[in-house]
Design an enzyme around this catalytic site. Sequence first.
Site, PDB file in Angstrom:
ATOM      1  N   GLU A   1       0.828  -1.208   0.000  1.00  0.00           N
ATOM      2  CA  GLU A   1       0.000   0.000   0.000  1.00  0.00           C
ATOM      3  C   GLU A   1       0.858   1.251   0.000  1.00  0.00           C
ATOM      4  OE1 GLU A   1      -3.326   0.626   2.510  1.00  0.00           O
ATOM      5  OE2 GLU A   1      -3.992  -1.470   2.460  1.00  0.00           O
TER       6      GLU A   1
ATOM      7  N   SER B   1       5.397 -19.772  -2.264  1.00  0.00           N
ATOM      8  CA  SER B   1       5.474 -21.220  -2.118  1.00  0.00           C
ATOM      9  C   SER B   1       4.888 -21.900  -3.339  1.00  0.00           C
ATOM     10  CB  SER B   1       4.710 -21.691  -0.863  1.00  0.00           C
ATOM     11  OG  SER B   1       5.150 -21.025   0.287  1.00  0.00           O
TER      12      SER B   1
ATOM     13  N   ASP C   1      -5.589  -9.963   0.922  1.00  0.00           N
ATOM     14  CA  ASP C   1      -5.421  -8.558   1.285  1.00  0.00           C
ATOM     15  C   ASP C   1      -5.967  -8.373   2.699  1.00  0.00           C
ATOM     16  OD1 ASP C   1      -5.083  -5.862   1.422  1.00  0.00           O
ATOM     17  OD2 ASP C   1      -6.530  -5.350  -0.142  1.00  0.00           O
TER      18      ASP C   1
ATOM     19  N   VAL D   1      -4.461  -6.535   5.230  1.00  0.00           N
ATOM     20  CA  VAL D   1      -3.897  -5.366   5.902  1.00  0.00           C
ATOM     21  C   VAL D   1      -4.422  -4.108   5.222  1.00  0.00           C
ATOM     22  CG1 VAL D   1      -1.793  -4.097   6.478  1.00  0.00           C
ATOM     23  CG2 VAL D   1      -1.786  -6.590   6.532  1.00  0.00           C
ATOM     24  N   ASP D   2      -4.801  -3.129   6.028  1.00  0.00           N
ATOM     25  CA  ASP D   2      -5.153  -1.804   5.504  1.00  0.00           C
ATOM     26  C   ASP D   2      -4.481  -0.736   6.349  1.00  0.00           C
ATOM     27  OD1 ASP D   2      -6.660  -2.450   3.313  1.00  0.00           O
ATOM     28  OD2 ASP D   2      -8.614  -2.068   4.239  1.00  0.00           O
TER      29      ASP D   2
END
Length: 821
Positions: free
Chosen positions: A195, A261, A333, A335-336
């Site tokens: 981000e 991975s 997603d 995380v913000d």
Amino acid sequence: MALIFRWLVRLATALIFLSVAAIALAYYFASRSLPDYNTTSAVADISAPVEIVRDNANVPHIFGDTDEDVYFALGYAHAQDRLWQMTMLRRTAQGRLSELFGERTVRIDEVLRRFDLYTLSVNSVDAQTDEAKAYLEAYSSGVNAWLAEVNKGALGRGAPEMWLFNHAIAPWQPADSIAVLKLMALDLTSGLEDEVLRARTSLLLDNDRLRDILPDDPTSGIAALPEYASLVPGVAPYTPNMRLAHDPLSPVKPAPLRGASNAWAASASRSTTGSTLLANDPHLGLTAPSIWYLARLELETGGVIGGTIPGMPLVLSGRSDALGWGVTTAKVDDVDIMVEEVNPDNPEEYRSPNGWVPFRTRDSIVNVKDGAAVTLRLRWTANGPVMPRGQYDLGTITPPGHVTAISWTALSDRDTTMSAAFDLNHARSVEEAITAGEDFIAPAQNLTLADRNRISMKTVGAIPARDVGHQSQGRLPAFGYLPENRWQGRFPYSDNPEFLDPPGGILGNTNNKTVDRPFPRHITHKWGDTQRVNRWRRLMQAREVHTRDSFIEAQLDTVSFTARTLSTLMGADLWFTGDAAPDGTPERQRQIALNLLSAWNGEMNEHLPEPLIYAAWVRAFQQRLIRDELGPLAEEFTHIEPVFIERVLRDINGASIWCDVIQSAPVESCTDIARQSLDDALLWITENYGGAVEAVRWGDAHVATHDHPVLGNTPILEWVVNIRQSTSGGDHTLQRAKTSGVDPHPFYNVHAGAYRGVYDFADPDSSVFITSTGQSGHPLSRHYDNLGELWRRGEYIPMSLDPDLARAAAVGVTVLTPSGE
């Protein structure tokens, strides 16, 4: 003169004697912590005798009457071999590195204190199932039993590093294991850095060019997004980096070196054996010793064997006689970054949807060796912990009068991931494993499963539910006081992607896109792979049926789909052109390089010159493309972005404009830039490796760096503790060997599949696995690096649950008996 000579001889003899004595003394103290694997010890907290049989690769096979006794012995074995590593992981999660390392690690401690992972871990203990609590308690008791033996027997403090960094070792607690798991979540999460980089880049570029340099997966459409400058006004177009250079001790890795991975499975219909196959190689940073530790546990539900991480009583990737499981980072997603407005009249308050409210605060003291203690004022908003401007380069995208808070799924004080992982280890079928996955929170993983009859892949972990009206769709920092930007809980587990018994009989993941869903059910905007999956698809489809060996072949494949594509595009107008040039001239070097690449199949083999020529060329090409548009921010793009380069060379949506140098009067073409960057690459190769370009080797540049995180840069000791190897593979091969991307060694192999396993359910005991170094964390042990050369050559060791096979060539058998206390 003779007298002086005699005294010099005496002095030299004395110095030699003292040096030998010092080395002998150091060796004596260091060797005291080498464990004796052939012993019987009386310990508390077990119900009956437990055996730890270490096979000829020093893999412990643990046999006990109860699951609690088995987990006790795993803690005992982990502590025997990896005590220093375990205590360092715990200390990192606690934010207490500076007590040992001084000012060097204060910034690392600060970020861990602000995330408050350890407090969250302590609170999460009560959220575990009763069985999980019992297992965690038993494991902790096993670790502490070994600590007691170290203290009682004066066993060199348990690890040679303890002599250099002498500090009391606290007893192991269940919360410590949960903290190690949360630390792994931090290591695998790159959403925060993504981000910040997207926001910084969007301040310099328009939307079309932003889509070029930070592209979405090309298999889907790209939705228009607001520019960051209009979303969060008041941010300068460019602010220099505010973070410190990466430290090996930090769990916060650069985004390109975050988790990746491979995992794939074949159903009985696509296997020659009549049962299923599964392969997995999780990718993490290379260290000495490896983060992975092989172990076999004989549980009440049956034996399980595979890769564990010291500090956690879990087989994270492995198998039982009935079920195999592998993990790949799901790239959710999760995380913000929330931009919080601070009350200009009261800095202790921030804006919420309902007006000004106080920060939640607490002071935390970081003790610093040989320095003054640092007091941190920790602050939280309703969206998460507040991070200072100097961490993660957040100051570069934070307008005046604001701070940034982090919303992240791992910041849960009711985290049941540990319980879910225990349930997975005890599962006996694909269905049971999928059910176990419901309680996973973080890190989000794609769980690839195979029992004797079925295969499946299920995404496990919390997926945030965002409002459909979210200003940036979670791709850019956004104001935290706006209700539409705040998380709306999490999606139900049933909404997580799931693939069960696909008609084609083959499934797998290379961190590539798994589903194509519109926001907010999109999973993520930034998938981890757009390249390796192409080679994987070809190898899987090239055979009607597969074997264990064909899965191994795919796991070790070093042909780069990316290299074949980009070298062809860059050289399209350069192949076989121009007049013959005399030896020693740049033109002649260029012709030799182009001739080599024209006949190359993209194999990133350590013994070939072509991979080095290609890697240096494409790196120089990208730098020439972006340097004038991005200026100093170009330093953030340490690794090539294949989709960006392909967009430029194919002129998708006008992307070829990147080839024109803004500061020059002529209009440069992409052919011009390709020619110039090839000359740059050949000059760099000559300066660093000398000789004829056709004589260089990729392996000379692509050296695997298994470095000790603490002692790896210490003169003399670095020769003992570090492991270096010439390796094949590259950033975009299935045998992924991610390069450092930074000078002076941009092609060092620093991130790879340090654990590899291939499981065959027609004959489970023919399954195989390997790690990148060895089982012991003690540099004086023969098991410190004995698996490393096998790993480098693409060899494996047997992954058998047969107790007789383990005993047949055991390096030692430890018997733990109840002490009666």
